[in-house]
Design an enzyme around this catalytic site. Sequence first.
Site, PDB file in Angstrom:
ATOM      1  N   GLU A   1      19.397 -11.981 -34.442  1.00 23.58           N
ATOM      2  CA  GLU A   1      18.334 -12.472 -35.317  1.00 23.58           C
ATOM      3  C   GLU A   1      17.187 -11.475 -35.429  1.00 23.58           C
ATOM      4  O   GLU A   1      16.685 -11.186 -36.515  1.00 23.58           O
ATOM      5  CB  GLU A   1      17.805 -13.815 -34.808  1.00 23.58           C
ATOM      6  CG  GLU A   1      16.669 -14.378 -35.653  1.00 23.58           C
ATOM      7  CD  GLU A   1      16.025 -15.616 -35.044  1.00 23.58           C
ATOM      8  OE1 GLU A   1      15.957 -15.706 -33.809  1.00 23.58           O
ATOM      9  OE2 GLU A   1      15.591 -16.481 -35.814  1.00 23.58           O
TER      10      GLU A   1
ATOM     11  N   ASN B   1       4.700 -13.046 -31.555  1.00 20.90           N
ATOM     12  CA  ASN B   1       4.624 -11.672 -31.060  1.00 20.90           C
ATOM     13  C   ASN B   1       4.084 -11.583 -29.639  1.00 20.90           C
ATOM     14  O   ASN B   1       4.436 -10.673 -28.883  1.00 20.90           O
ATOM     15  CB  ASN B   1       3.774 -10.821 -32.007  1.00 20.90           C
ATOM     16  CG  ASN B   1       4.541 -10.427 -33.256  1.00 20.90           C
ATOM     17  OD1 ASN B   1       5.600 -10.984 -33.540  1.00 20.90           O
ATOM     18  ND2 ASN B   1       4.016  -9.477 -34.013  1.00 20.90           N
ATOM     19  N   GLU B   2       3.221 -12.527 -29.247  1.00 24.26           N
ATOM     20  CA  GLU B   2       2.734 -12.531 -27.869  1.00 24.26           C
ATOM     21  C   GLU B   2       3.890 -12.756 -26.897  1.00 24.26           C
ATOM     22  O   GLU B   2       3.946 -12.125 -25.824  1.00 24.26           O
ATOM     23  CB  GLU B   2       1.677 -13.634 -27.699  1.00 24.26           C
ATOM     24  CG  GLU B   2       0.356 -13.362 -28.411  1.00 24.26           C
ATOM     25  CD  GLU B   2       0.408 -13.651 -29.897  1.00 24.26           C
ATOM     26  OE1 GLU B   2      -0.589 -13.387 -30.589  1.00 24.26           O
ATOM     27  OE2 GLU B   2       1.451 -14.158 -30.386  1.00 24.26           O
TER      28      GLU B   2
END
Length: 396
Positions: free
Chosen positions: A249, A380-381
């Site tokens: 993915e 994103n963290e």
Amino acid sequence: MTPMTIDRDALSDEEFRGQLRAFLAEYYPAELKQDFYRPFRRLRGEPANQWLRTLQQHGWRAPAWPREHGGMGLSFRKQLIYHEELEHAGVARIIDLGETQLGPTLIKLGSAAQCEHYLPRILNCEHVWCQGYSEPNAGSDLASLRTSAVLEGDEFVVNGQKIWTTHANDSTHIFTLVRTGKYAKKQQGISFLLIDLNTPGITIRPIINLAGEDEFCEVFFDNVRVPRDNLVGELDQGWTVAKALLGYERVWIGSPALAGKALDLGQHLVQQLGLESDRGVMDQLAQLQADLHDYRLLYSRICDAIADSGKPPGPEVSMLKVYASELLHRLTEFNVSISGEYGAVVGDVELAGPSAEVTATDLYWQLMMARPVTIFAGANEIQRDILAKTVLGLQA
């Protein structure tokens, strides 16, 4: 020879690319193409299903699935070519979670009966799937989910809520994570269920995002009865199933294609609005060009390594998702900022600069559609945590 009996993986890369390019030129509708001013166009609903059926009829559906399950059985390198050619032809993006996520999961971990029942229905678009993972208090921290499924005889009784369920309002089915047991470790006691969205007790409420789209939804389960046969994998082992589902993915999400289209538009806007003599604008543009060039090299290097090794991607692919999404942010912000007052207009706007050509585009929509990219598919963290722990070996 029928399309599905053709082994296109046996073709040379050049032959494969040529055949796919010719097919797309003949069959993909021109009115549905991503064009210069609609770089983020998506298909959903019946237009998406019609195109997917066309791919299926001509043997171009499910490139990653084994041929014995109705797919194309392509190597990773040919899958890269496949995606490159779709982007080159301007094929609008489709979120097809049945093909890209559920199908490979069933092939790997589902029962023979589940594969026999669900896979053909995915390929012919009889079933359209969405993903029920995130909850109001369990977004990227999926281990904290609270939607419950209590086993009563041969049925699970499901209660709870999912949120940010992309295209649930266009879907017929949902694959979802539910809590079936309580253990000291939060990742245990989670199971993976397949649910028909027409089952009594399910309510779907679309959420309008900042771009005015209703692609995110809330899904509520109120004493929804699901056959035990719809459990994928072992009871309480859904976390293992969910991790297997991610697969490639983040490789496809990390494609530089969207950023490249946004940069093409930015370069055109600079010329259109006569900004070539503005040193500040040109410095920003040069930085973005250099960043995209570097990212394309990184993406190519990681994809080549996956193709050469023949192994699934490792945790380092989190770099792709982080870099590509944040670069897309900066590019869409640049396009809005250099367009002055035009960038604040909601809807199509005609930008008439020194050039004789008039540019009609919706810069605000593109900016707003780029905002959630850093959040979905694992914020994103979270990706940075993965990189810190598994790639850099840093302490928590």
